[in-house]
Design a protein around this motif. Structure first.
Motif, PDB file in Angstrom:
ATOM      1  N   ASN A   8     -33.375 -11.079   3.492  1.00  0.00           N
ATOM      2  CA  ASN A   8     -31.922 -10.973   3.424  1.00  0.00           C
ATOM      3  C   ASN A   8     -31.436  -9.535   3.535  1.00  0.00           C
ATOM      4  N   THR A   9     -32.227  -8.688   4.142  1.00  0.00           N
ATOM      5  CA  THR A   9     -31.854  -7.275   4.259  1.00  0.00           C
ATOM      6  C   THR A   9     -30.443  -7.138   4.802  1.00  0.00           C
ATOM      7  N   LYS A  10     -29.660  -6.300   4.104  1.00  0.00           N
ATOM      8  CA  LYS A  10     -28.307  -6.013   4.606  1.00  0.00           C
ATOM      9  C   LYS A  10     -28.448  -5.101   5.809  1.00  0.00           C
ATOM     10  N   ASN A  69     -26.155 -11.150   8.973  1.00  0.00           N
ATOM     11  CA  ASN A  69     -26.168 -10.495   7.661  1.00  0.00           C
ATOM     12  C   ASN A  69     -25.747  -9.022   7.746  1.00  0.00           C
ATOM     13  N   ILE A  70     -24.697  -8.782   8.513  1.00  0.00           N
ATOM     14  CA  ILE A  70     -24.219  -7.410   8.685  1.00  0.00           C
ATOM     15  C   ILE A  70     -23.380  -7.016   7.456  1.00  0.00           C
ATOM     16  N   ALA A  71     -23.769  -5.908   6.839  1.00  0.00           N
ATOM     17  CA  ALA A  71     -23.085  -5.444   5.623  1.00  0.00           C
ATOM     18  C   ALA A  71     -22.235  -4.203   5.876  1.00  0.00           C
ATOM     19  N   LEU A  72     -22.363  -3.626   7.066  1.00  0.00           N
ATOM     20  CA  LEU A  72     -21.560  -2.445   7.422  1.00  0.00           C
ATOM     21  C   LEU A  72     -21.483  -2.353   8.942  1.00  0.00           C
ATOM     22  N   HIS A 252     -31.207   0.321   0.038  1.00  0.00           N
ATOM     23  CA  HIS A 252     -32.647   0.115  -0.122  1.00  0.00           C
ATOM     24  C   HIS A 252     -32.988   0.064  -1.608  1.00  0.00           C
ATOM     25  N   LEU A 253     -32.418   0.987  -2.387  1.00  0.00           N
ATOM     26  CA  LEU A 253     -32.706   1.022  -3.829  1.00  0.00           C
ATOM     27  C   LEU A 253     -32.205  -0.253  -4.503  1.00  0.00           C
TER      28      LEU A 253
END
Ligand code: NAP
Length: 256
Positions: A8-10, A69-72, A252-253
């Protein structure tokens, strides 16, 4: 080439087609996406995913943002690619995705400059009517008008497209950056007496303006389109890239 985003990586969607965008794309890790309209060269040496072609309007872009899953979204398109910028703004609003934009400042006339605004093609034709050897640096727009060149003119058209030209026009297929010496040589060899330009801003293509100033030549400047606001705006690629790297570190954190 498609690279799989882990779980689910943004992901970041970078809208490009400019040197600024490419500089940012070079810093993007594999899960993220660099998107091009497909008008120019498609880089083959990037770590990130590269996709080519339109999204299918605002609705298509909203679907893409959700599915991928685009977050930006980072809009680093050309200042005259106003439709893409408007679509990015509207789709991000609908999908509730933050939008950043690189908005390169326009060039400003300096002492000795003779700039003449033109709002569109008809006004360009009017402004260049008294001249004989215009240099067009608008991109491919001029190519559609080569059959309309008046007998009193010979055009030099520089754009990113190989084209045979015709008996009244020479087309130069060249990609910037362009430097002072090369521009001086071109103006001299082609006998340029007026330039037609977009107000693109930035360093890569500004040498022609300095040569016009040296030679006392007018520049017909196509008016910039108005562009929508973004949540965060940057003047240059380096500051956008640095902020993006910070954002990626924070994401990432939060995901580990
Ligand atoms: P535009 O008129 O704003 O965009 C037209 C359509 O092309 C968009 O609606 C979109 O299609 C697609 N598109 C544009 N940029 C895209 C991207 N980065 N990724 C995916 N699809 C994209 O822009 P344009 O036709 O590209 O260019 C308009 C002006 O900007 C021209 O004067 C051109 O010379 C100048 N310019 C453009 C570029 C460039 O690479 N785009 C570079 C230098 C100069 P959908 O609606 O289907 O999503």
């Amino acid at each position: 080439m498609r690279k799989e985003a882990p779980g689910n990586t943004k992901r970041v969607l970078l809208l490009g087609g400019t040197g600024d965008a490419l500089a940012i794309a070079r810093a993007l890790p594999p899960a993220h996406v660099y998107s091009l309209a497909g008008l120019g060269r498609v880089p083959g040496d990037l770590a990130c995913t590269v996709r080519v072609g339109g999204f299918g309007g605002i609705d298509g872009l909203v679907r893409y943002l959700r599915a991928e899953n685009i977050a930006l979204v980072v809009d680093a398109t050309h200042p005259y690619a106003a439709q893409m910028s408007r679509h990015a703004h509207d789709a991000c609003t609908l999908a509730d995705v933050p939008l950043w934009a690189v908005r390169r400042p326009a060039w400003q006339p300096q002492p000795g400059d003779d700039w003449r605004d033109a709002a569109g093609w008809r006004e360009i034709v009017d402004r260049i009517a008294p001249f004989h050897r215009p240099l067009f640096t608008l991109g491919r727009e001029a190519l559609g008008h080569l059959h309309e060149i008046p007998a009193s003119q010979y055009w030099t058209v520089r754009c990113l497209e190989a084209h045979a030209g015709n008996e009244r026009a020479k087309v130069i297929d060249a990609r910037g950056p362009f430097h002072l010496e090369g521009e001086r040589a071109l103006f001299g060899a082609a006998g340029i007496d007026v330039i037609v330009s977009k107000n693109s801003g930035g360093r890569a293509t500004e040498a022609k303006l300095a040569v016009a100033r040296e030679r006392g030549l007018p520049v017909v400047m196509l008016t910039r389109p108005s562009l929508p606001d973004a949540d965060t705006m940057f003047d240059d690629a380096a500051s956008a890239r640095d902020a993006l790297l910070n954002w990626l570190d924070r994401i990432h954190l939060s995901e580990t």
